[in-house]
Design a protein around this motif. Structure first.
Motif, mmCIF file in Angstrom:
data_model
loop_
_atom_site.group_PDB
_atom_site.id
_atom_site.type_symbol
_atom_site.label_atom_id
_atom_site.label_comp_id
_atom_site.label_asym_id
_atom_site.label_seq_id
_atom_site.Cartn_x
_atom_site.Cartn_y
_atom_site.Cartn_z
ATOM 1 N N LYS A 40 36.539 25.597 24.274
ATOM 2 C CA LYS A 40 35.264 25.026 23.828
ATOM 3 C C LYS A 40 34.404 26.062 23.116
ATOM 4 N N CYS A 56 33.058 7.168 10.065
ATOM 5 C CA CYS A 56 33.174 8.606 9.761
ATOM 6 C C CYS A 56 32.297 8.905 8.562
ATOM 7 N N LYS A 59 29.176 14.905 10.488
ATOM 8 C CA LYS A 59 29.198 14.895 11.952
ATOM 9 C C LYS A 59 30.449 14.247 12.526
ATOM 10 N N HIS A 60 31.035 13.304 11.787
ATOM 11 C CA HIS A 60 32.212 12.598 12.283
ATOM 12 C C HIS A 60 33.284 12.630 11.189
ATOM 13 N N GLY A 69 30.625 22.510 12.276
ATOM 14 C CA GLY A 69 29.533 21.758 12.900
ATOM 15 C C GLY A 69 29.779 20.299 13.202
ATOM 16 N N ALA A 70 30.976 19.784 12.946
ATOM 17 C CA ALA A 70 31.244 18.369 13.234
ATOM 18 C C ALA A 70 31.137 18.102 14.730
ATOM 19 N N GLU A 71 30.555 16.956 15.082
ATOM 20 C CA GLU A 71 30.460 16.565 16.490
ATOM 21 C C GLU A 71 31.788 16.002 16.986
ATOM 22 N N SER A 72 32.503 15.316 16.088
ATOM 23 C CA SER A 72 33.822 14.795 16.440
ATOM 24 C C SER A 72 34.754 14.922 15.247
ATOM 25 N N LEU A 125 35.465 21.367 13.047
ATOM 26 C CA LEU A 125 34.708 21.646 14.279
ATOM 27 C C LEU A 125 33.844 22.881 14.102
ATOM 28 N N ARG A 126 34.422 23.897 13.481
ATOM 29 C CA ARG A 126 33.707 25.167 13.312
ATOM 30 C C ARG A 126 32.595 25.054 12.280
ATOM 31 N N GLU A 158 27.680 18.745 4.975
ATOM 32 C CA GLU A 158 27.447 18.532 6.397
ATOM 33 C C GLU A 158 27.948 17.153 6.818
ATOM 34 N N ARG A 205 33.878 26.708 18.080
ATOM 35 C CA ARG A 205 32.661 26.834 17.269
ATOM 36 C C ARG A 205 32.535 28.222 16.665
#
Length: 501
Positions: free
Chosen positions: A49, A423, A319-320, A341-344, A338-339, A317, A53
């Motif tokens: 986890k 998405c 997020k999904h 900044g995506a949340e999923s 993921l690195r 940017e 990031r």
């Protein structure tokens, strides 16, 4: 299917095994039974986890104790079956024998007789499909990933040499007066540059980007292959006298015929790779937020889009994020998202896990970091909002039919199974084709219908005094296969220049 084990636990286990090993060796040489009883040394990795990031390297490398214990698992087979699976023919048993004694400098010197980029290959080559697939220990377990960890040991010995400042600049014989142009500074190009330079020829490498390293810097993320390691290999070539000219796109800045006819190069090697992205040709692929994996990774890897305070290239940017594909590049893109900044992050693949071409290690790392996998599904349409931005992905479900030409079971669409998932970005990771620039700007240079440059068994092209190798010939392949092609071409170039003298 998480396989994460804390680094401290792995180190403690290795120290215990190392102590047992030393006691056994003090009494008598190890028997084959002793060697097969030694447990495989797992690679220590960062906490999932946290690392998900961060850009820092995920695999942390063996300790000295782990390396010695793992190297002693080698049975030292007389017929050396592992070498059969190595595209550049590394003398694997010999280097493992030295590593088993803790003679790491001797070990890496043996590797470098055929492989000049061990720190890189040890990190990114699919050893489980190459040398380790032939390993007798792996065959005993019926699993190439339980074979002797040849790649991890290759990495360790190379890192040991570099970190302890033990690297030697190869000796160059007297200058021959011959000039060779190498087009592209990826693994094939760097291999040719080294081998041709070691024969005493002058070498100039032409790189289209502003940094040397080709796919190793723009395609492979920092968390798998730190750029400092590639830079160190390039620096060694510069110490050998190899010249690099960056921001020089052969075919635009200057053509191949101009290099040979006007700038006086006696021979040339084309190692431009496969950098033309493939798309799915579905509705909505032109919406804002759809990227080829090639562009997405280049922005992040080479142009450091994540460093918004200093990078000139913008970061999109999202997020999904959805990623279409199941290979190593798809894993790189998903983990990079993921690195950034995506949340999923969701990987969509039209077959099952068993058919995925990505390395099992990369799939496991992605899962540990939180990447979601949707199997037996494939995008059929990208949906957009009123501003022309991606807002959803329409998927079709599949089932597996009979095997296709690749040996994998063919995905068969299930009629009426369309469904949408939200998405705000889609990364298409379905492979790359060959850029036609070299072929189109070099009359007489032959390529096949896929744009791959045609060569003979020595890498020689249809154009006089020009060789080619790597992905521009093979299609998208691996670092070590590109190096193998480069070594073959370099040997032919050296023979050609010797006969020309």
């Amino acid at each position: 299917m998480s396989s994460y084990i804390e680094r401290s636990i792995l180190q403690a286990e290795a120290e215990k095994e190392y102590k047992i090993l030393k006691e056994k060796l003090a009494n008598a040489p190890l028997t084959p039974k002793d060697r097969t009883a030694i447990p495989l040394q797992e690679m220590p990795c960062g906490e999932p986890k946290k690392r998900a990031r961060e850009m820092s390297e995920v695999a942390l490398g063996y300790t000295k104790e782990q390396a010695i214990v793992e190297a002693n698992r080698c049975l030292q087979c007389k017929n050396a079956p592992c070498v059969t699976g190595c595209p550049v023919g590394v003398p694997i048993p010999q280097f493992l024998a030295e590593a088993a004694k803790g003679e790491f400098k001797k070990a890496v010197d043996i590797i470098k007789t055929t492989n000049l980029l061990p720190a890189i290959c040890g990190r990114v080559c699919p050893q489980e499909k190459q040398c380790q697939s032939f390993c007798t220990v792996g065959k005993m377990y019926k699993d190439a990933e339980k074979a002797v960890a040849i790649g991890r040991l290759e990495r360790f010995t190379a890192d040991y040499e570099r970190e302890n400042d033990l690297q030697n600049v190869p000796e160059i014989p007297g200058e021959t007066g011959k000039k060779v142009a190498v087009i592209g500074s990826g693994p094939a190009g760097l291999t040719v540059a080294a081998d041709v330079r070691r024969a005493g020829h002058s070498v100039t490498v032409f790189e289209a980007f502003h940094k040397e390293g080709g796919v190793m810097v723009y395609g492979i993320p920092e968390f798998r292959l730190p750029k400092s390691i590639v830079a160190a290999e390039v620096a060694m070539l510069k110490k050998m006298g190899v010249e690099f000219r960056t921001n020089f796109l052969v075919g635009r800045t200057g053509t191949l015929p101009q290099l040979l006819e006007e700038q006086g190069f006696d021979a040339a090697f084309i190692g431009t790779g496969a950098g033309l992205p493939k798309f799915m040709n579905i509705d909505g692929e032109n919406l804002i937020g759809v990227f080829s994996a090639n562009e997405y990774l280049t922005r992040a890897n080479l142009m450091k889009a994540y460093d918004t305070a200093h990078a000139d290239t913008p970061l999109y940017e999202a997020k999904h994020v959805c990623v279409a594909g199941g290979g190593n590049v798809a894993m790189d893109a998903a983990r990079m998202a993921l690195r950034l900044g995506a949340e999923s992050v969701t990987v969509v693949y039209r077959r099952t896990r068993n058919e995925m071409p990505a390395r099992r290690e990369e799939i496991a790392h992605a899962e540990e970091e939180g990447v979601i996998f949707r199997f037996l599904e494939n995008p059929v349409k990208v949906l957009g909002d009123e501003e022309g931005r991606v807002c959803a992905l329409r998927l079709l479900s599949y089932e597996l039919g009979e095997p296709d030409a690749s040996g994998r079971r063919r995905p068969v669409a299930i009629e009426g199974s369309e469904h949408d998932i939200p998405c705000d970005a889609l990364i298409v990771a379905l492979g790359n084709g060959s850029n036609p620039l070299m072929e189109k700007t070099t009359p007489g240079l032959e390529a096949d219908e896929k744009g791959h440059i045609k060569t003979d068994e020595d890498g020689k092209t249809s154009y006089p005094a020009v060789w080619a190798g790597g992905d521009i010939v093979l299609g998208a392949a691996t670092v070590i296969l590109a190096m193998g092609e480069g070594r073959k071409a370099a040997a032919s170039i050296n023979t050609y220049l010797a006969e020309k003298s």
